[in-house]
Scaffold this motif. Structure first.
Motif, PDB file in Angstrom:
ATOM      1  N   ILE B 187       0.859  -1.178   0.000  1.00 24.05           N
ATOM      2  CA  ILE B 187       0.000   0.000   0.000  1.00 24.05           C
ATOM      3  C   ILE B 187       0.888   1.218   0.000  1.00 24.05           C
ATOM      4  N   SER B 189       2.486   4.890   0.591  1.00 25.84           N
ATOM      5  CA  SER B 189       2.619   5.665   1.834  1.00 25.84           C
ATOM      6  C   SER B 189       1.462   6.607   2.054  1.00 25.84           C
ATOM      7  N   PHE B 190       1.060   7.281   1.009  1.00 21.64           N
ATOM      8  CA  PHE B 190       0.021   8.276   1.187  1.00 21.64           C
ATOM      9  C   PHE B 190      -1.231   7.622   1.747  1.00 21.64           C
ATOM     10  N   ARG B 191      -1.592   6.505   1.197  1.00 15.40           N
ATOM     11  CA  ARG B 191      -2.804   5.832   1.660  1.00 15.40           C
ATOM     12  C   ARG B 191      -2.594   5.280   3.071  1.00 15.40           C
ATOM     13  N   LYS B 192      -1.416   4.729   3.313  1.00 16.66           N
ATOM     14  CA  LYS B 192      -1.122   4.213   4.655  1.00 16.66           C
ATOM     15  C   LYS B 192      -1.308   5.304   5.688  1.00 16.66           C
ATOM     16  N   THR B 194      -2.905   8.097   5.460  1.00 22.03           N
ATOM     17  CA  THR B 194      -4.284   8.565   5.538  1.00 22.03           C
ATOM     18  C   THR B 194      -5.134   7.576   6.309  1.00 22.03           C
ATOM     19  N   MET B 195      -4.927   6.330   6.082  1.00 22.77           N
ATOM     20  CA  MET B 195      -5.717   5.322   6.781  1.00 22.77           C
ATOM     21  C   MET B 195      -5.425   5.344   8.264  1.00 22.77           C
ATOM     22  N   THR B 197      -4.930   7.893  10.110  1.00 21.81           N
ATOM     23  CA  THR B 197      -5.797   8.867  10.752  1.00 21.81           C
ATOM     24  C   THR B 197      -7.251   8.495  10.566  1.00 21.81           C
ATOM     25  N   ASN B 198      -7.568   7.934   9.429  1.00 22.68           N
ATOM     26  CA  ASN B 198      -8.953   7.564   9.187  1.00 22.68           C
ATOM     27  C   ASN B 198      -9.450   6.520  10.143  1.00 22.68           C
ATOM     28  N   LYS B 201     -10.899   7.891  13.081  1.00 25.47           N
ATOM     29  CA  LYS B 201     -12.195   8.517  12.875  1.00 25.47           C
ATOM     30  C   LYS B 201     -13.291   7.502  12.664  1.00 25.47           C
ATOM     31  N   SER B 202     -12.945   6.444  11.960  1.00 26.45           N
ATOM     32  CA  SER B 202     -14.018   5.486  11.701  1.00 26.45           C
ATOM     33  C   SER B 202     -14.433   4.818  12.990  1.00 26.45           C
TER      34      SER B 202
END
Lengths: 582, 333
Positions: B187, B189-192, B194-195, B197-198, B201-202
Motif C-alpha cells: 500500500i 505511503s500516502f494511503r497508509k 491517511t488510513m 488517521t482515518n 475517525k471510523s
C-alpha cells in the motif's frame, strides 16, 4: 531548412521516378499518430520513416528514466512538447527502495531547457523532484502548461509556489499521492490575479490548509476549470462556494465530507451538485458518512468513476448510495463496506469495469473484518464487464477465483492481495495455485497479474504456459524453486516488467532469463536467493543491461536487491554508494 | 466501571506478571516513585513505558529482555540507538538530549531507572508512533516495519537480526511496528498515512452509533509515541485525567486527580487556574471542527461527542487557551 528533411522534396516532383511519399506528406500523416507504440513501429520501417517519425513526434514516453539519457532523447526528437517519465522501480512505493536512490529530474530539466524551450507538459511518476527543480522548470520554459507529479518525492509546497508564480500559461497542476512536504498552503495565493488558464487543479494529497479565499477566487476566474480536487481541509460549506463557481466541472475531489450543516446549507449544496451537469468523476469524500449522501444523488446518475477509498463506509452506506449510480464504470472502496457492500455493487452497477477494494486496517492482525471471497463473487456475478480488479482480502479460495473468472473472463488486470503472506485456501488448506491457474487459463487478455497466498511452482507453470498477453507480473512470497521463475521467463512472450520479492528464486532462475531481459523493461528481485556471482555473470554476458545490486552486508555474497533493466545510456552516473552497478 | 484497557504498543493489556519479571514484550517507563504511586489495580507497571536517556539502563531489567525487540546488539551499544533517531520527525532528539521535556515531575532525578528501551521506539514513533492500533506480533518477529526502509529482508525478519536503520525520513506516519514485513501489504505511503488517521475517525463513528468504543489518540509533547484511550470507558473528566496520568506517568493535571472534582462535569475556575499555574502540562483536545480546545469546558457527553484526539500540551504553550476557557467558565458561572 534542414537538408535531411528537404532531401526528398525535389524528387517528389518527378512522380514517375519516385515511389516514395514526399517527406511533407509522410510527416503530415505521421503527425496524426499519437500512440507511442505505433510510433515505435513506424520508426522501424525504414530510415525515411524513422526520420519522419522523429521530426513529428511531440510527446515522448520514457518508462524507465535510466534506459536512456536526456542527451539521447533530445538528439533524436527535436520537436518534443510533452514528456512523461517514470523513475524508480514500483516497489519503491512500498519502501523497498532506499532513499536517495536516484531518478532525479533535475539533469533532465537542464537538458530540456536548452533543447526544448517550447516544452509544455511534464508528467512524472516515482521521480525525485526538488523545489529547486520546480523553480528551474517554472522559470525556464515560458510556454509551460501542464505538470503532473505522481508518487514523487523531494519537494514541498514551496515548489508549487514557484510553479504558480511563474507559469503564466499553466493549464494543469496535478499533484497526486506524493511525499510532499507541507510548508503551508500559501502557494495557492501565488497565482497572479490575471491568471485564468487553469483547467486541472489537484492538490488532494496536501496535508494542510490552503487559503480558501485564494482558492475561491482562483476557481471563480478560471472558467475552463474542469478538474478540481481539493484536500481534506476544505470543508463542506466551502465546497458549496466552489461548486457554484464551477458548475462546469467534470471531475471533482471534495474535501472533508463531515460537517454540521443546516438544512438550508444542505439544500444549497444539493442544488450546487445538481447544477454540475458534466460531473462524471467524484473522489475525496473524506470522512463521509451516509448522512450527506443525499446531496450527491442528483449528480450520481452521471457518475462513471466514484472513488470512495478515503471514506470508511459501512455496507449500509454503500447500499444507500449505489442505487443512484447505475452508470459507474470504475469504483474504489475501502473494505469496511464488507461483503454486503460488495453485494450492493453487484446489484447496482451492471456496467462496472473496474473495482478496487483497499484495506482500511492493513496492518491489523487482529481484525477479521474486511472483505472475503464471497464479496468478490457477488461483484463478478453482477458485473460481467469487470476487467480490472485490485482486491485486498484476508481469505480466499481456489474455487471462488475459478467462479469469478468464469463470470468475468475479460480480465486484463487481476491483482489479488491476500494480506497474510503465504496463506492457503482457507477451506481446503491447499495452495492457491489453482486460483491463478484459472485466471490465466480463462482470461486470455490478461496483461497484468499480481499474485499472493501460498503458491508453489505450479502457479508459475500455469502462468508461463497460458498467460500469453501478460506484460506485468508481481510476485511476493511465492514459488518453491528456480523452476517457477524459469517457467515464466521462458513462457510469457510479452512480459515487460517482472517484480519479485521474498521468493526462493536463485541464480539459475536469474540466469535463465539471459535471452529475455533485453526485451523487457525491467526485472526486480529482492530478498530472493541471488548471489553476486550470478549478477556479475549476467552483467558480463549482457552489456546492454544495467545490473544494479543493493546489498545488505558488505561481506555477504548474498544479494539483497537486484534491479536489471535494458538501457542505451550505459551505467548510471548518479548511482548512490549503496547501488553497485556491475 | 472497569478500568480502561490500556494497551501498550504491542497490545498487551495490564500484565499480571510481577514487577521483578518483565514480560518480554513490554518495556516500561516511569520513575520509581511513579511506579509506587501508580494504581496497582491496573497492573500497569508491566505495560508502562520507559523512556531512557542515552546510556542508561534499567537496573531491574533482565538483560536482553527489553532489547529483544532489536536483537541483543543494542544492549552493547549504548549509543547505537542514536542512529534510529536521525530522521525522526518528532522532536525526539530533544528528549534524548535531556532537555527536560520528558522529565518526570515527580522524579527525584532517578533517571538511571529510565531504561533506554524507550528510545528504541523512536524510529517508528518519530511519526505518529506505535499506538495506532493493537499489535500482537511477538517481539522476536519483525519490527522492521515500513519505516525501516532498507536492508532487512522480510524473509529474515522473523529472526532477531541486527537491523541497520537508515535515516527514515518517511513523511507522515505508518503504524509501522505492526507490520510483520517491510512494505507488505503493498500500500502506498500516502494511503497508509491517511488510513492511520482515518481508522481513528471510523472508530469514532462506531462510538457514536453506540457500538461501545471510542478510541482517540493521545499525544504528549515531547513523547516519542502516542497512546490511544477509549473515551467510552470514562464517565467524567477526573477518570480520564487519572488514567492519562498513569499512562504517561508524568502527566499531571494538577490537583484534580488527588483532590477530586466538585460535583459537576466541568472544571471550576479555581481548578483551572491551579491547573495552569501548578502543573507543567495541560490537557487539550481537537474537536470536530479541527480546533484545539482546553479539556474541561463542556459537559462530559459533549466532550466525548466532539473530541477527535487529545494532546497533552506543555503548560507554556497552553497559556493562550486559558483566557478563553476562563471566559467560558465565567459565563457559565
Amino acid at each position: 531548412m534542414d537538408p535531411k528533411r528537404s532531401r526528398n522534396s525535389h524528387e517528389s516532383v518527378n512522380s514517375s521516378e519516385s515511389t516514395r511519399f514526399p517527406d511533407e506528406v509522410l510527416e503530415r500523416v505521421l503527425s496524426l499518430l499519437t500512440s507511442h507504440k505505433d510510433r515505435s513501429s513506424v520508426s522501424l520501417v525504414c530510415k525515411d520513416w524513422y526520420n519522419a517519425e522523429r521530426w513529428t513526434r511531440t510527446h515522448v514516453f520514457i518508462g524507465n528514466c535510466y534506459s536512456v539519457s536526456p542527451e539521447i532523447v533530445v538528439g533524436r526528437f527535436p520537436a518534443i512538447r510533452s514528456v512523461t517519465l517514470k523513475g524508480k522501480p514500483r516497489f519503491s512505493d512500498f519502501n523497498l527502495v532506499p532513499e536517495n536512490w536516484g531518478a532525479d529530474i533535475h539533469q533532465w530539466l537542464v537538458v530540456f531547457a536548452e533543447k526544448y524551450p517550447f516544452l509544455e507538459e511534464l508528467r512524472l511518476k516515482r521521480m525525485t523532484v526538488t523545489d529547486e527543480s520546480l523553480e528551474f522548470l517554472a522559470t525556464s520554459f515560458s510556454y509551460f502548461k501542464a505538470i503532473s507529479l505522481m508518487s514523487c518525492d523531494g519537494f514541498s509546497t514551496d515548489g508549487l509556489a514557484a510553479i504558480a508564480t511563474h507559469c503564466k500559461n499553466l493549464t494543469e497542476l496535478d499533484i497526486q499521492e506524493n511525499d510532499m512536504e507541507d510548508n503551508g498552503g500559501g502557494w495557492l495565493s501565488c497565482f497572479p490575479e490575471n491568471f485564468t488558464s487553469l483547467e486541472v487543479l489537484n492538490f488532494a494529497s496536501q496535508q494542510g490548509d490552503v487559503s480558501f479565499d485564494a482558492l475561491e477566487k482562483l476557481v471563480d476566474r478560471c472558467k475552463s476549470l474542469r478538474v478540481l480536487k481539493v484536500d481534506k481541509y476544505v470543508k463542506l460549506e466551502q465546497l458549496h462556494r466552489l461548486l457554484v463557481r464551477a458548475p462546469q466541472l467534470t471531475d471533482l475531489g471534495t474535501g472533508n465530507f463531515q460537517q454540521e450543516l443546516t438544512p438550508r446549507q444542505c439544500a444549497e449544496l444539493e442544488s450546487a451538485f445538481s447544477n454540475c451537469k458534466n460531473l462524471h468523476t467524484l473522489s475525496g469524500l473524506w470522512d463521509a458518512t451516509s448522512l450527506y449522501f443525499p446531496v450527491l444523488y442528483s449528480a450520481c446518475g452521471r457518475l462513471t468513476f466514484l472513488n470512495l477509498s478515503y471514506a470508511a463506509l459501512q455496507s449500509g452506506d454503500l447500499a444507500k448510495l449505489l442505487p443512484h449510480c447505475p452508470n459507474l464504470r470504475r469504483l474504489w472502496v475501502l473494505d469496511t463496506v464488507e461483503d454486503e457492500g460488495l453485494e450492493a455493487i453487484g446489484s447496482s452497477c451492471p456496467l462496472l469495469e473496474e473495482l478496487r477494494v483497499f484495506p482500511a486496517a492493513p496492518f491489523d492482525l487482529d481484525i477479521n473484518r474486511g472483505v472475503t471471497e464471497s464479496g468478490f463473487i457477488a461483484v463478478s456475478r453482477g458485473c460481467p464487464r469487470l476487467h480490472y480488479v485490485l482486491y485486498f482480502c484476508r481469505q480466499m479460495t481456489n474455487a471462488a477465483v475459478a467462479t469469478i473468472v468464469q463470470n468475468c473472463p475479460d480480465f486484463t488486470h487481476f491483482r489479488l492481495c491476500i494480506m497474510n503472506p503465504g496463506q492457503r485456501d482457507y477451506l481446503t488448506g491447499e495452495p492457491m495455485d489453482e486460483a491463478f491457474g484459472a485466471v490465466v487459463k480463462t482470461c486470455t487478455k490478461l496483461q497484468r497479474l499480481a499474485i499472493s497466498g501460498l503458491l508453489t511452482d505450479l502457479t508459475f507453470e500455469y502462468i508461463g504456459k497460458y498467460a500469453k498477453n501478460l506484460e506485468t507480473l508481481s510476485v511476493a512470497f511465492a514459488g518453491s524453486s528456480d523452476w517457477g521463475m524459469q517457467c515464466v521467463l521462458r513462457g510469457c512472450p510479452k512480459l515487460r516488467k517482472l517484480e519479485i520479492r521474498d521468493s526462493p528464486f536463485g541464480n539459475a532462475a536469474l540466469l535463465s532469463g539471459l535471452a529475455k531481459y533485453e526485451s523487457m523493461r525491467s526485472l526486480w528481485m529482492s530478498a530472493c536467493n541471488v548471489t553476486m556471482n550470478a549478477c556479475k555473470l549476467l552483467a558480463r554476458e549482457k552489456p546492454r543491461l544495467n545490473v544494479e545490486v543493493m546489498k545488505d552486508d558488505e561481506t555477504d555474497s548474498q544479494v539483497d536487491k537486484v534491479y536489471v533493466y535494458r538501457t542505451i545510456a550505459g551505467p548510471r552516473r548518479d548511482a548512490p554508494p549503496f547501488v553497485l552497478t556491475l | 466501571m472497569s478500568p480502561p484497557l490500556v494497551h501498550d504498543y504491542i497490545g498487551l493489556s495490564e500484565a499480571s506478571s510481577n514487577s521483578d519479571k518483565l514480560s518480554s514484550s513490554s518495556s516500561s517507563s516511569s520513575t520509581e516513585d511513579e511506579k509506587k504511586s501508580n494504581n496497582i489495580d491496573l497492573n500497569l507497571k508491566e505495560t508502562e513505558l520507559r523512556l531512557g536517556l542515552p546510556g542508561s539502563k534499567a537496573p531491574e531489567r533482565k538483560a536482553g529482555l527489553v532489547l529483544s525487540l532489536f536483537g541483543n546488539d543494542l544492549e552493547d551499544k549504548p549509543n547505537g540507538f542514536k542512529s534510529f533517531v536521525s530522521g525522526a520527525k518528532r522532536a525526539f532528539s530533544d528528549a534524548i538530549d535531556g532537555s527536560g521535556k520528558w522529565v518526570f515531575s515527580g522524579s527525584d532525578g532517578s533517571e538511571d531507572d529510565l531504561g533506554k528501551s524507550g528510545n528504541l521506539f523512536s524510529p517508528r514513533s518519530g511519526k505518529n508512533g506505535l499506538m495506532e492500533s493493537n499489535i500482537t506480533t511477538q517481539p522476536s518477529s519483525c519490527l522492521a516495519g515500513p519505516s525501516v526502509r532498507e536492508v532487512v529482508p522480510p524473509s529474515k525478519s522473523v529472526q532477531e537480526k541486527k537491523t541497520q536503520v537508515s535515516t527514515s525520513n518517511q513523511h507522515g506516519s505508518a503504524p509501522a511496528a505492526k507490520a510483520q514485513v517491510v512494505g507488505w501489504p503493498p500500500i502506498r505511503s500516502f494511503r497508509k498515512n491517511t488510513m492511520a488517521t482515518n481508522s481513528t475517525k471510523s472508530v469514532d463513528d462506531d462510538g457514536k452509533s453506540g457500538s461501545g468504543c471510542l478510541y482517540v489518540k493521545v499525544s504528549m509533547d515531547g513523547a516519542p509515541y502516542l497512546r490511544k484511550v477509549d473515551l467510552k470507558t470514562y464517565s467524567n473528566y477526573m477518570e480520564i485525567s487519572s488514567a492519562l496520568e498513569k499512562m504517561f506517568s508524568c502527566f499531571t493535571i494538577g490537583p484534580c486527580s488527588s483532590q477530586g472534582l466538585p460535583g459537576r462535569d466541568g472544571l471550576s475556575e479555581s481548578h483551572l487556574m491551579d491547573l495552569l499555574h501548578g502543573s507543567e502540562y495541560v490537557l487539550t483536545y481537537e474537536d470536530k471542527d479541527g480546533d484545539w480546545m482546553l479539556v474541561g469546558d463542556v459537559p462530559w457527553e459533549m466532550f466525548t461527542n466532539s473530541c477527535k484526539r487529545l494532546r497533552i500540551m506543555k503548560g507554556s504553550e497552553a497559556i493562550g487557551l486559558a483566557p478563553r476557557a476562563m471566559e467560558k467558565c465565567k459565563n457559565r458561572n
